[in-house]
Design a protein around this motif. Structure first.
Motif, short mmCIF file in Angstrom:
data_model
loop_
_atom_site.label_atom_id
_atom_site.label_comp_id
_atom_site.label_asym_id
_atom_site.label_seq_id
_atom_site.Cartn_x
_atom_site.Cartn_y
_atom_site.Cartn_z
N THR A 105 0.80 -1.23 0.00
CA THR A 105 0.00 0.00 0.00
C THR A 105 0.83 1.27 0.00
OG1 THR A 105 -0.13 -0.01 2.41
CG2 THR A 105 -1.92 -1.11 1.21
N THR A 108 0.92 4.90 4.62
CA THR A 108 -0.44 5.10 5.13
C THR A 108 -0.36 5.88 6.43
OG1 THR A 108 -0.44 3.04 6.38
CG2 THR A 108 -1.30 2.94 4.13
N ALA A 110 -2.80 5.84 9.55
CA ALA A 110 -4.00 5.30 10.18
C ALA A 110 -4.17 5.88 11.58
CB ALA A 110 -3.89 3.78 10.26
#
Length: 184
Positions: A105, A108, A110
């Protein structure tokens, strides 16, 4: 026993409120809450084991959310105790963003909450309620028009009248048909 939820896929706060139906509380025990959390996969941080503390935390947020939403739908000030309960849930598990890198991915960011599982759950649910209460569309939230239904929804189409057209809508149409064709 398998718990089925009559309406999911609405904003998370409405999905939570819709766990109290005309038939009763669908998340009153760990099994029911666990089933509902499974339905919400991807919308909440996974909890692992669901126990009495998580059931109590989700119930407390839901009970504070109902009067707050009822007031917000009318454009009125929500009750102070409801706001206090929601703010307490948010404060018990503050969130911060945490950066992570994975080959699949990439980078990120989060949300991360360093708190006990029941506090994390309550904070995430209270955050969903806060998002709904501050959404300009909150006054568009509707109650299902079926006589025996207490579910809420945010209509995508202004003519939507029932939570689930295939269930409540169909019952209403059948009742109207029989009322028109009833013998004197």
């Amino acid at each position: 026993m398998t718990v089925t939820f009559p309406l999911t896929g609405e904003p998370l706060a409405l999905d939570l409120l819709n766990t109290r139906t005309a038939e009763g509380d669908l998340v009153a025990d760990p099994a029911g809450l666990g089933a509902w959390l499974a339905e919400q996969a991807g919308r909440l941080t996974p909890l692992g084991e669901v126990g009495a503390a998580e059931v109590a935390a989700a119930g407390a947020v839901r009970e504070a959310a109902r009067p707050a939403l009822d007031a917000a739908r009318r454009g009125e000030r929500p009750p102070a105790d409801a706001l206090r309960a929601l703010n307490g849930a948010l404060a018990a598990a503050p969130s911060h963003r945490e950066l992570a890198w994975t080959a699949q991915t990439g980078l990120t960011a989060a949300a991360h909450r360093a708190a006990a599982p029941h506090q994390r759950l309550a904070a995430e649910l209270a955050e969903a309620v806060a998002d709904l209460l501050t959404d300009p569309r909150v006054t568009s939230v509707r109650a299902c028009e079926a006589e025996d239904c207490v579910l809420l929804f945010l209509p995508a189409h202004p003519r939507r009248r029932w939570c689930v057209a295939a269930a409540c809508g169909n019952r209403a149409r059948v009742a109207r048909y029989y009322a028109r064709h009833k013998r004197p």
